[in-house]
Design an enzyme around this catalytic site. Sequence first.
Site, PDB file in Angstrom:
ATOM      1  N   SER A  47      32.716  39.396  33.007  1.00  0.00           N
ATOM      2  CA  SER A  47      32.574  40.712  33.765  1.00  0.00           C
ATOM      3  C   SER A  47      31.156  41.189  33.927  1.00  0.00           C
ATOM      4  O   SER A  47      31.021  42.038  34.525  1.00  0.00           O
ATOM      5  CB  SER A  47      33.282  41.846  32.712  1.00  0.00           C
ATOM      6  N   LYS A  50      30.306  41.499  37.710  1.00  0.00           N
ATOM      7  CA  LYS A  50      30.849  42.747  38.303  1.00  0.00           C
ATOM      8  C   LYS A  50      29.647  43.325  39.034  1.00  0.00           C
ATOM      9  O   LYS A  50      29.870  43.775  40.030  1.00  0.00           O
ATOM     10  CB  LYS A  50      31.664  43.651  37.596  1.00  0.00           C
ATOM     11  N   TYR A 165      38.155  36.570  42.208  1.00  0.00           N
ATOM     12  CA  TYR A 165      37.567  37.188  40.936  1.00  0.00           C
ATOM     13  C   TYR A 165      37.752  36.461  40.064  1.00  0.00           C
ATOM     14  O   TYR A 165      36.642  36.193  39.137  1.00  0.00           O
ATOM     15  CB  TYR A 165      38.499  38.732  40.937  1.00  0.00           C
ATOM     16  N   TYR A 217      32.813  50.183  29.631  1.00  0.00           N
ATOM     17  CA  TYR A 217      34.263  50.866  29.798  1.00  0.00           C
ATOM     18  C   TYR A 217      34.442  52.173  28.609  1.00  0.00           C
ATOM     19  O   TYR A 217      33.494  52.976  28.927  1.00  0.00           O
ATOM     20  CB  TYR A 217      35.012  49.522  29.279  1.00  0.00           C
ATOM     21  N   VAL A 235      33.566  39.317  28.082  1.00  0.00           N
ATOM     22  CA  VAL A 235      34.549  38.866  27.093  1.00  0.00           C
ATOM     23  C   VAL A 235      34.270  37.414  26.536  1.00  0.00           C
ATOM     24  O   VAL A 235      34.598  36.919  25.256  1.00  0.00           O
ATOM     25  CB  VAL A 235      36.053  38.771  27.287  1.00  0.00           C
TER      26      VAL A 235
END
Length: 379
Positions: A47, A50, A165, A217, A235
């Site tokens: 992530s 992103k 992705y 988040y 992660v």
Amino acid sequence: MRSPVPEYLDDVLRACVEEPPGAIAITTVDDAHHGAGDLEHRFTIQSMSKPFAYALAIEELGWDAVHERIDVEPSGEAFNEISLDSETGRPHNAMINAGAIATAGLIGSFEKVAEFLSALAGRSLEVDEEALEAEGEESHRNLALAHLLAAYEIIDDPVEAVEHYLRQCALSVDVRDLAAMAAVLANGGVHPDSGERLMGERTARQVLSVMATCGMYDDAGDWLSSVGIPAKSGVSGGIIGVLPGQVGVAVFSPGLDDHGTSEAGVEMMRRLSEDMGMHLMNPGRPSRSALADVRVDDDESVYVLSGDLMFASAESLFRHLLDSPPETSTVVLDIGRVGVVSDVGRRMALEAKSRLEQDGFTVRVVDADGEDRLGQAAG
């Protein structure tokens, strides 16, 4: 004379990481690099890709077109929550999976993403095919999100968007790559090494804004309050952080907390924020370099500092002293033209004075009339 920064990073790593692998890296906006730990250890970017894919979408399509399909509001939910606006179908932001899949669908080309992220890192990034295969076997939730996005006409091809992705997340990096990538954001979109503009200043500002409010988040509020650095976790165990105008930071340690974020990585970032004055809400203005002039006057090597004495500017002073040692036995540190003296800048300036003295130099600190902003150091 040695810079204290690598020693400090070693201390942070030892205090926060119980078992290897673990690593930490910093890249300043004027292209200084420091690191500690397993710097060559590779892991998938996940992530942490992103923010950069979001930047590419804005550069390719324009802000209005991207914002029409991806909002900028914190979701307050986990990264993989099936959560879209009930009326428009827009994902809440580009940092959650729904927003990242929408971003991939808007760009429409994994090759463009890989090329852009490689330019940011300063080397060609490759896909970890084994990790990609494992991710593909667990992609049902992401496919569900993508089909919902297609139903709202946010993207055209849900399967292709998820494939792109997942490949994006499987790019293999180390902390030095990530610190360099973060430093481009810190430098307003310009690569610190090449000087090439990789994204517009407005794009960099937009990405940092979304990172600050959405990058962590459902822990984003506590993060912004306690750490105060625009950040993005992955992660795989990495976290990137950006202090605008000063540094890009990356940390890695694989043990995750309930938010899917590296536990040791969080502690490393907290230490950096507190020790180095990196919280966005700290007073003081960022400055690229405090070293305005270097000259020899009457058998004294004079270093004239100006602007603001922050971490990045004090680090640049250390680097100059290391690269070009003083030509005389007496050294003058003139801080009379310095505006703001941050706590970390003061401590690093005092450390520079101490290390010069250990190497046999006589050091005087000159401040503006009636001031002694380095404490007992002035003479």
